[in-house]
Design a protein around this motif. Structure first.
Motif, PDB file in Angstrom:
ATOM      1  N   LEU B  42       0.831  -1.202   0.000  1.00 50.46           N
ATOM      2  CA  LEU B  42       0.000   0.000   0.000  1.00 50.46           C
ATOM      3  C   LEU B  42       0.862   1.248   0.000  1.00 50.46           C
ATOM      4  O   LEU B  42       0.490   2.272  -0.586  1.00 50.46           O
ATOM      5  N   VAL B  43       1.976   1.152   0.678  1.00 50.97           N
ATOM      6  CA  VAL B  43       2.886   2.295   0.642  1.00 50.97           C
ATOM      7  C   VAL B  43       3.358   2.514  -0.795  1.00 50.97           C
ATOM      8  O   VAL B  43       3.440   3.644  -1.277  1.00 50.97           O
ATOM      9  N   HIS B  44       3.664   1.436  -1.450  1.00 51.12           N
ATOM     10  CA  HIS B  44       4.066   1.549  -2.847  1.00 51.12           C
ATOM     11  C   HIS B  44       2.950   2.159  -3.671  1.00 51.12           C
ATOM     12  O   HIS B  44       3.195   2.995  -4.557  1.00 51.12           O
ATOM     13  N   LEU B  45       1.738   1.757  -3.388  1.00 49.79           N
ATOM     14  CA  LEU B  45       0.607   2.324  -4.119  1.00 49.79           C
ATOM     15  C   LEU B  45       0.513   3.817  -3.881  1.00 49.79           C
ATOM     16  O   LEU B  45       0.301   4.608  -4.812  1.00 49.79           O
ATOM     17  N   SER B  46       0.683   4.210  -2.644  1.00 51.97           N
ATOM     18  CA  SER B  46       0.581   5.637  -2.368  1.00 51.97           C
ATOM     19  C   SER B  46       1.721   6.396  -3.045  1.00 51.97           C
ATOM     20  O   SER B  46       1.532   7.528  -3.498  1.00 51.97           O
ATOM     21  N   CYS B  47       2.886   5.788  -3.103  1.00 51.31           N
ATOM     22  CA  CYS B  47       3.991   6.455  -3.795  1.00 51.31           C
ATOM     23  C   CYS B  47       3.690   6.596  -5.274  1.00 51.31           C
ATOM     24  O   CYS B  47       3.978   7.636  -5.889  1.00 51.31           O
ATOM     25  N   LEU B  48       3.120   5.548  -5.833  1.00 52.59           N
ATOM     26  CA  LEU B  48       2.767   5.611  -7.252  1.00 52.59           C
ATOM     27  C   LEU B  48       1.787   6.739  -7.511  1.00 52.59           C
ATOM     28  O   LEU B  48       1.920   7.504  -8.475  1.00 52.59           O
ATOM     29  N   LEU B  49       0.810   6.823  -6.640  1.00 57.28           N
ATOM     30  CA  LEU B  49      -0.191   7.859  -6.846  1.00 57.28           C
ATOM     31  C   LEU B  49       0.419   9.236  -6.648  1.00 57.28           C
ATOM     32  O   LEU B  49       0.084  10.188  -7.356  1.00 57.28           O
ATOM     33  N   PHE B  50       1.316   9.323  -5.698  1.00 55.60           N
ATOM     34  CA  PHE B  50       1.971  10.600  -5.482  1.00 55.60           C
ATOM     35  C   PHE B  50       2.769  11.009  -6.712  1.00 55.60           C
ATOM     36  O   PHE B  50       2.698  12.149  -7.175  1.00 55.60           O
ATOM     37  N   VAL B  51       3.521  10.076  -7.207  1.00 54.43           N
ATOM     38  CA  VAL B  51       4.329  10.370  -8.391  1.00 54.43           C
ATOM     39  C   VAL B  51       3.430  10.723  -9.560  1.00 54.43           C
ATOM     40  O   VAL B  51       3.725  11.614 -10.366  1.00 54.43           O
ATOM     41  N   HIS B  52       2.326  10.031  -9.639  1.00 49.29           N
ATOM     42  CA  HIS B  52       1.389  10.301 -10.724  1.00 49.29           C
ATOM     43  C   HIS B  52       0.871  11.727 -10.638  1.00 49.29           C
ATOM     44  O   HIS B  52       0.866  12.484 -11.619  1.00 49.29           O
TER      45      HIS B  52
END
Lengths: 554, 84
Positions: B42-52
């Motif tokens: 989930l942390v990875h998901l949040s990072c992805l969304l942040f980068v997006h």
């Protein structure tokens, strides 16, 4: 066109007469086809609903006349129905006018299509519609049309050829026609469709195969085995290989993320920068080859001779790109020495490409790059201007990092001497040995961190869809770093609020809710499904499976 | 039979999450805390969304300035807008 006359008498007899008049010279397998056609015709007729009495009449006549006549009778039948303007009649009309000769087929057997009446009127309808479009192009066939219509007969090999030529864009979605069309070269379809036309599956809509072209291609491909590009094992042997990586390397020159695979990119860059380098080496002899002028020149000349054509046009650009990208990669590359060396080689390597060429014998890309880098680094160090040039080219590279790497490679160089060849054995030694303790203090700590961040930086450049500057990417890295810190702090606060010392997924979900990513409309599961690959989704979203079990366990 | 918690080795996941990296970063930052199994995904998901989001914002900034290239300033401005 066919010689059918819409105004003529529509009796089967007259039509048949007319058909008979236009004899088809090519029916070598008449007897067999006649028999087959008869069988088929019988099958079709059993399957079809005996649409019209004339059809039956035709069938009888067909049997009597043999293959050619059978086919002709089909046409006759078709023409007979012209007046009615039903789909069937239209189809028959087309069949009549279908080209007769096919290049391909020596045995264009008449496959007397039994009741061209088509097994399925609906299908015929569509086929008719499409066929009609091709009408003007087709020559009147006498034997082919019925053959085409005959579904489910494997023997009809090249029947389609005329359709193939004349109807290149034939939709091929029509079952009976497609079945016959595909029979030419592809595996025959629906042999049983005759008995059960309703159950027959539509063959995949694909273009009919042109026999001649197909055979030609077969011969060509068999003669010329595919040129497999060995990217990792033969870095400098093929100038053509250098071409292709350069082609795809130059577009993403700004965003360094063009090459997803670091090793691949390293190899390609090495290669592309290699040929590029040797063109540059003569251009900047003083700058690059000051250290080892003789050897480098020799190698450069070798390179020039081998791949002059490849790198001629964009010699400078790939070089600079390679240097910049190499520097970029230097900061982001992983811990492994070979990786570092591979990327580091890109940076200082200009003169070392020719030296790297000598090391092709090593047959190991990392080794080659390391070796190339070693002597190149040493030469670069010896040349003050060269060293100065490198940082200029790579503005973003931390100089300490660069100096450290060069230093590391410089160490083995002085002992063996300045000679390139003598440094070669030192380089492989260096590659295999773990990095020296003195120089690898901060590196392992930072590099994997940067390597991990680069993962997200690549995502950034992908999402941005625009070229980006190197500084911008560094800025993204810093932002990511800060984001991670904030994230950890928040997670700690949330876990402490829940009285826990372990951060659970609920905490992360709460964090995302606070960020505004997860709302009442958009749930976490939706985001998981959208952005994560399936394997992670399985781990995150509980799913019930057989046996009353839920995975992952709640 | 429940699915395995680990993905079989032969499977090549594209867009893999650097789970080891994330765990290491978290550990470095907060050694006293523990991260649960799927938490890092989930942390990875949040990072992805942040980068997006960051990428979208910086792309918008660059387009507003009529630049064909995303600059450092664009990224900075986008990041500033994210400081909540």
């Amino acid at each position: 066109m066919a010689d059918h006359d819409p105004d003529s008498d529509s009796t089967p007899r007259t039509l048949l007469r007319r058909v008979l008049d236009t004899a088809d010279p090519r029916t070598p397998r008449r007897p067999r086809s006649a028999r087959a056609g008869a069988q088929r015709r019988a099958l079709l007729e059993t399957a079809s609903s005996r649409r019209s009495s004339s059809q039956t009449k035709m069938t009888t006549r067909r049997h009597s006349h043999g293959a050619r006549s059978i086919s002709r009778s089909a046409y006759v039948q078709a023409s007979g129905h012209l007046k009615e303007q039903t789909p069937r009649t239209l189809l028959k009309n087309i069949l009549l006018t279908a080209p007769e000769s096919s290049i391909l087929m020596p045995k264009s057997v008449v496959k007397p299509v039994p009741a061209p009446q088509v097994v399925q009127p609906s299908r015929r309808e569509s086929s008719l519609g499409s066929l009609e479009l091709q009408l003007p192009e087709l020559e009147p066939p006498t034997t082919l049309a019925p053959g085409l219509l005959a579904p489910g007969r494997r023997k009809q090999r090249l029947r389609l050829s005329m359709f193939q030529q004349g109807v290149p864009d034939f939709p091929l979605c029509l079952l009976p026609l497609t079945s016959s069309l595909n029979l030419t070269f592809a595996t025959p379809l629906q042999p049983q469709s005759v008995q059960r036309p309703g159950l027959a599956r539509r063959p995949p809509a694909r273009r009919a195969v042109d026999v001649g072209a197909f055979l030609q291609d077969l011969r060509d491909t068999s003669l010329a085995p595919p040129n497999i590009v060995l990217e990792d094992t033969q870095p400098f042997s093929q100038p053509t290989v250098g071409c292709s990586p350069r082609v795809y390397r130059s577009p993403p020159c700004m965003p360094h993320t063009g090459a997803e695979d670091t090793e691949l990119a390293a190899g390609c860059k090495k290669r592309s920068s290699g040929p590029g380098m040797q063109t540059n080496s003569p251009e900047k002899p003083a700058q690059f080859l000051a250290g080892e002028a003789e050897e480098v020149d020799a190698f450069a000349l070798d390179f020039l001779s081998t791949s002059s054509g490849v790198s001629g046009e964009d010699g400078v650009e790939p070089l600079q790109d390679g240097v910049e990208e190499a520097e970029k990669r230097m900061e982001e590359e992983g811990v492994s020495v070979s990786e570092m060396e591979a990327t580091g080689a890109q940076g200082p390597s200009r003169a070392e490409e020719p030296e790297g060429h000598t090391e092709v014998t090593e047959a190991e890309e990392s080794q080659g790059t390391a070796e190339a880098k070693g002597p190149g680094a040493s030469s670069g160090d010896e040349d003050a201007s060269d060293r100065a040039a490198r940082p200029e080219l790579v503005s973003s590279t931390p100089e300490s990092l660069q100096a450290r790497r060069h230093h590391q490679f410089l160490e083995p160089d002085p002992p063996p001497g300045a000679a390139v060849l003598s440094s070669e054995p030192a380089e492989p030694l260096l590659v295999r040995r773990p990095p020296r303790p003195g120089t690898t203090g901060p590196r392992p700590q930072q590099d994997p961190h940067k390597a991990g961040l680069s993962h997200y930086v690549k995502f950034f450049s992908f999402y941005a869809k625009m070229p980006m500057e190197r500084k911008a990417l560094e800025m993204v890295e810093k932002c990511l770093d800060k984001y991670f810190q904030h994230l950890c702090d928040d997670l700690e606060v949330f876990a402490a609020h829940a009285g826990r010392k372990t951060v659970k997924p609920e905490d992360v979900e709460l964090l995302m809710r606070r960020q505004g990513l997860v709302t009442d409309q958009v749930s976490l599961h939706v985001l998981v499904e959208r952005y994560l690959p399936l394997e992670y989704r399985q781990l995150l979203i509980p799913c019930a499976s057989s046996g009353n079990s839920v995975f992952p366990a709640q | 039979m429940a699915l395995s918690t680990t993905v079989s080795q032969r499977k090549q996941i594209k867009r893999k999450a650097p789970r080891g990296f994330l765990k290491r970063v978290f550990k470095r930052q907060k050694p006293q805390l523990r991260l649960e199994k799927s938490g890092d995904l989930l942390v990875h998901l949040s990072c992805l969304l942040f980068v997006h989001r960051l990428a979208e914002e910086s792309r918008t900034n660059a387009c507003e300035n009529k630049c064909g290239v995303i600059n450092k300033e664009h990224v900075l401005a986008a990041a500033k807008s994210f400081v909540e």
